[in-house]
Design a protein around this motif. Structure first.
Motif, PDB file in Angstrom:
ATOM      1  N   GLU A   1       0.855  -1.182   0.000  1.00  0.00           N
ATOM      2  CA  GLU A   1       0.000   0.000   0.000  1.00  0.00           C
ATOM      3  C   GLU A   1       0.894   1.236   0.000  1.00  0.00           C
ATOM      4  N   PRO A   2       0.368   2.387  -0.403  1.00  0.00           N
ATOM      5  CA  PRO A   2       1.208   3.592  -0.501  1.00  0.00           C
ATOM      6  C   PRO A   2       1.977   3.933   0.776  1.00  0.00           C
ATOM      7  N   ARG A   3       1.332   3.833   1.919  1.00  0.00           N
ATOM      8  CA  ARG A   3       2.026   4.175   3.172  1.00  0.00           C
ATOM      9  C   ARG A   3       3.132   3.158   3.467  1.00  0.00           C
ATOM     10  N   GLU A   4       2.875   1.880   3.225  1.00  0.00           N
ATOM     11  CA  GLU A   4       3.897   0.849   3.421  1.00  0.00           C
ATOM     12  C   GLU A   4       5.078   1.097   2.487  1.00  0.00           C
ATOM     13  N   LEU A   5       4.786   1.414   1.240  1.00  0.00           N
ATOM     14  CA  LEU A   5       5.835   1.691   0.262  1.00  0.00           C
ATOM     15  C   LEU A   5       6.668   2.890   0.693  1.00  0.00           C
ATOM     16  N   ASP A   6       6.016   3.940   1.171  1.00  0.00           N
ATOM     17  CA  ASP A   6       6.727   5.138   1.624  1.00  0.00           C
ATOM     18  C   ASP A   6       7.669   4.802   2.775  1.00  0.00           C
ATOM     19  N   ILE A   7       7.191   4.040   3.726  1.00  0.00           N
ATOM     20  CA  ILE A   7       8.012   3.693   4.892  1.00  0.00           C
ATOM     21  C   ILE A   7       9.178   2.787   4.500  1.00  0.00           C
ATOM     22  N   ILE A   8       8.933   1.775   3.691  1.00  0.00           N
ATOM     23  CA  ILE A   8      10.012   0.877   3.256  1.00  0.00           C
ATOM     24  C   ILE A   8      11.039   1.648   2.430  1.00  0.00           C
ATOM     25  N   THR A   9      10.560   2.532   1.567  1.00  0.00           N
ATOM     26  CA  THR A   9      11.453   3.347   0.743  1.00  0.00           C
ATOM     27  C   THR A   9      12.359   4.205   1.615  1.00  0.00           C
ATOM     28  N   ARG A  10      11.791   4.834   2.614  1.00  0.00           N
ATOM     29  CA  ARG A  10      12.575   5.695   3.509  1.00  0.00           C
ATOM     30  C   ARG A  10      13.514   4.876   4.404  1.00  0.00           C
ATOM     31  N   ARG A  11      13.017   3.777   4.940  1.00  0.00           N
ATOM     32  CA  ARG A  11      13.829   2.980   5.872  1.00  0.00           C
ATOM     33  C   ARG A  11      15.056   2.361   5.203  1.00  0.00           C
ATOM     34  N   TYR A  12      14.888   1.884   3.972  1.00  0.00           N
ATOM     35  CA  TYR A  12      15.963   1.141   3.312  1.00  0.00           C
ATOM     36  C   TYR A  12      16.652   1.911   2.190  1.00  0.00           C
ATOM     37  N   GLY A  13      16.311   3.180   2.042  1.00  0.00           N
ATOM     38  CA  GLY A  13      17.003   4.008   1.067  1.00  0.00           C
ATOM     39  C   GLY A  13      16.761   3.604  -0.374  1.00  0.00           C
ATOM     40  N   LEU A  14      15.543   3.219  -0.695  1.00  0.00           N
ATOM     41  CA  LEU A  14      15.213   2.831  -2.065  1.00  0.00           C
ATOM     42  C   LEU A  14      14.824   4.057  -2.873  1.00  0.00           C
ATOM     43  N   TYR A  15      14.816   3.900  -4.190  1.00  0.00           N
ATOM     44  CA  TYR A  15      14.446   4.991  -5.103  1.00  0.00           C
ATOM     45  C   TYR A  15      15.258   6.259  -4.813  1.00  0.00           C
ATOM     46  N   ASN A  16      16.544   6.101  -4.604  1.00  0.00           N
ATOM     47  CA  ASN A  16      17.487   7.214  -4.404  1.00  0.00           C
ATOM     48  C   ASN A  16      17.256   8.017  -3.129  1.00  0.00           C
ATOM     49  N   HIS A  17      16.612   7.434  -2.133  1.00  0.00           N
ATOM     50  CA  HIS A  17      16.486   8.073  -0.826  1.00  0.00           C
ATOM     51  C   HIS A  17      17.655   7.629   0.054  1.00  0.00           C
ATOM     52  N   MET A  18      17.982   8.433   1.017  1.00  0.00           N
ATOM     53  CA  MET A  18      18.949   8.025   2.026  1.00  0.00           C
ATOM     54  C   MET A  18      18.206   7.185   3.061  1.00  0.00           C
ATOM     55  N   PRO A  19      18.816   6.092   3.535  1.00  0.00           N
ATOM     56  CA  PRO A  19      18.156   5.299   4.586  1.00  0.00           C
ATOM     57  C   PRO A  19      17.927   6.151   5.841  1.00  0.00           C
ATOM     58  N   GLN A  20      16.771   5.963   6.459  1.00  0.00           N
ATOM     59  CA  GLN A  20      16.421   6.709   7.660  1.00  0.00           C
ATOM     60  C   GLN A  20      16.081   5.749   8.787  1.00  0.00           C
ATOM     61  N   THR A  21      16.254   6.216   9.995  1.00  0.00           N
ATOM     62  CA  THR A  21      15.880   5.424  11.161  1.00  0.00           C
ATOM     63  C   THR A  21      14.364   5.446  11.308  1.00  0.00           C
ATOM     64  N   GLN A  22      13.852   4.546  12.140  1.00  0.00           N
ATOM     65  CA  GLN A  22      12.406   4.547  12.400  1.00  0.00           C
ATOM     66  C   GLN A  22      11.981   5.877  13.009  1.00  0.00           C
ATOM     67  N   ARG A  23      12.803   6.432  13.870  1.00  0.00           N
ATOM     68  CA  ARG A  23      12.488   7.720  14.502  1.00  0.00           C
ATOM     69  C   ARG A  23      12.394   8.826  13.453  1.00  0.00           C
ATOM     70  N   GLU A  24      13.337   8.858  12.517  1.00  0.00           N
ATOM     71  CA  GLU A  24      13.312   9.881  11.463  1.00  0.00           C
ATOM     72  C   GLU A  24      12.066   9.752  10.585  1.00  0.00           C
ATOM     73  N   VAL A  25      11.725   8.520  10.238  1.00  0.00           N
ATOM     74  CA  VAL A  25      10.530   8.279   9.419  1.00  0.00           C
ATOM     75  C   VAL A  25       9.288   8.699  10.192  1.00  0.00           C
ATOM     76  N   ALA A  26       9.224   8.332  11.462  1.00  0.00           N
ATOM     77  CA  ALA A  26       8.076   8.684  12.295  1.00  0.00           C
ATOM     78  C   ALA A  26       7.910  10.200  12.386  1.00  0.00           C
ATOM     79  N   ASP A  27       9.007  10.900  12.621  1.00  0.00           N
ATOM     80  CA  ASP A  27       8.945  12.361  12.712  1.00  0.00           C
ATOM     81  C   ASP A  27       8.499  12.966  11.385  1.00  0.00           C
ATOM     82  N   ARG A  28       9.002  12.449  10.296  1.00  0.00           N
ATOM     83  CA  ARG A  28       8.667  12.968   8.959  1.00  0.00           C
ATOM     84  C   ARG A  28       7.185  12.753   8.626  1.00  0.00           C
ATOM     85  N   LEU A  29       6.646  11.599   9.034  1.00  0.00           N
ATOM     86  CA  LEU A  29       5.261  11.274   8.708  1.00  0.00           C
ATOM     87  C   LEU A  29       4.266  11.673   9.800  1.00  0.00           C
TER      88      LEU A  29
END
Length: 104
Positions: A50-78
């Motif tokens: 789902e879109p939210r799952e994709l966004d989180i996986i993309t951010r966590r693992y640095g996919l699609y040219n993103h830098m990998p982020q911690t769970q805390r960073e993703v949580a703060d961003r979202l």
């Protein structure tokens, strides 16, 4: 000329082939396997998450040219809790594993 045909000699008198000159230390089979698996992963991401799952996986693992982020960073961003990020990430990884296991 063939790739394993002698073309010269080294300083010790050993024959050199074209393969000796152009070969590198990387394993071609591993590179091909990694490329195939990467393409497969990106297909599965778009297919089963789902879109939210994709966004989180993309951010966590640095996919699609993103830098990998911690769970805390993703949580703060979202604007959600770290534990909610963890649950969504776990669910998304389970879906991806099921796709790999099914070979879809």
């Amino acid at each position: 000329m063939y790739i394993d045909e002698p073309i010269d000699t080294d300083k010790d008198g050993n024959t050199l082939t074209l393969m000796d000159i152009v070969a590198d230390s990387s394993d071609v089979f591993e590179q091909v396997d990694l490329t195939i698996r990467s393409k497969q992963l990106y297909r599965y991401l778009d297919k089963c998450l789902e879109p939210r799952e994709l966004d989180i996986i993309t951010r966590r693992y640095g996919l699609y040219n993103h830098m990998p982020q911690t769970q805390r960073e993703v949580a703060d961003r979202l604007g959600i809790s770290r534990s909610y990020v963890s649950r969504i990430e776990k669910r998304a990884l389970s879906k991806l594993k099921a796709m790999y296991d099914a070979g879809a």
